[in-house]
Every structure is written in C-alpha cells, then in structure tokens.
Scaffold this motif. Structure first.
Motif: not given
Length: 162
Positions: A121-147
């Motif tokens: 339920n966090v605002t997707p455009s707020d890049h400062t939330t702990k949820e955004f940071k947690e999700l970014h840490a999960l997503v970034e390797p997929y962007c680099k390795d699978e993208g």
C-alpha cells in the motif's frame, strides 16, 4: 498561482503522452497500446486485447534508472492488484525513457507478487520508503541478469526485431 501549476502539470502530461505515442508508433504499431490502471504503457495483441505482451513504466528523463522504474512499476501492479484484474500477465515488464528501453521476462519476477509479508500500500513513486528499497534490492539483479536492454539510437534495428 494554482492555475500556473495546473498548466505546467498538464504540459508535462501532454509531453509524456506524446513521448509514449512516439515509442508506440516507432516500435509497437502492430499491437494495441493502452494504459491499464496506473500502468503507463501496455502492449496487447490486436486480435485478443486481453493478451498482454508488455507493461512498462515511462519516464521523461533520459537519465532514469531502469531498475528504479521497474521497481516502481512492480509496486504499482502490486498496490492496484492488477494481476487479479487480467486473465494472464504480460510476457515482459519493463521501462523506457527517451534514450533506452528494457524488458524483463515476467516469469522471472512473478514470485515477488506472492510476498505475503509485504506492504503493497505504499506510494509507488516514493523511492524513500523501506518497501521501495527492499523491493528494489530484489528487482535489481533480475534487471541486470535477465533483462534485455536497448538504446533507441544504437539498437533500433534489434529492438524492432525483438
């Protein structure tokens, strides 16, 4: 003052829409292009509008970070429960800006949406939330390795074939 702010916002929206239209015409004109909820850009089959190929976050800045944009897209999808509103997810999710475009196979990140202990339920455009940071840490390797990454200037032919 409020009118000037509103006018500026409308100009920015108009510029973003014309930018998305340009990308559609140049690379995806064999398909249907639309928005789905707050997803900026979707590409679907002309014969079966419910079959999505690509969902993307569009950014006006050529300096945008693709992994950040894809993280924002995933948060948008999760917050709006978009996957519950479609028959099948897209083949790819991604992001683009005036210089580049990226595609990540949806099946590689699909498991992220089943995180039950995550606050969607966090605002997707707020890049400062702990949820955004947690999700970014999960997503970034997929962007680099699978993208799949393309620059419009250098990879136009490859992108059209993709």
């Amino acid at each position: 003052m409020a009118k000037d702010t509103e006018g500026s916002v409308n100009k920015l929206k108009k510029r973003e829409e014309s930018f998305k239209l340009k990308i559609y015409r140049q690379f995806f004109n064999k398909y249907i292009c639309d928005v789905l909820g707050n997803i900026d850009f979707t590409i679907a089959d002309k014969k079966d509008e419910k079959r999505y190929y690509f969902w993307a976050e569009a950014k006006r800045s050529p300096e945008s970070d693709i992994a950040v944009s894809i993280t924002q897209l995933i948060l948008t999808i999760g917050k709006e429960k978009t996957l519950n509103k479609v028959e099948t997810p897209p083949n790819f999710i991604g992001a683009f800006d005036p210089k580049k475009i990226a595609f990540v196979p949806f099946h590689t990140i699909m498991h992220i949406f089943s995180k039950s202990d995550f606050n969607w339920n966090v605002t997707p455009s707020d890049h400062t939330t702990k949820e955004f940071k947690e999700l970014h840490a999960l997503v970034e390797p997929y962007c680099k390795d699978e993208g799949y990454f393309f620059t419009f200037e250098d990879n136009e032919k490859d992108l059209k074939q993709f």
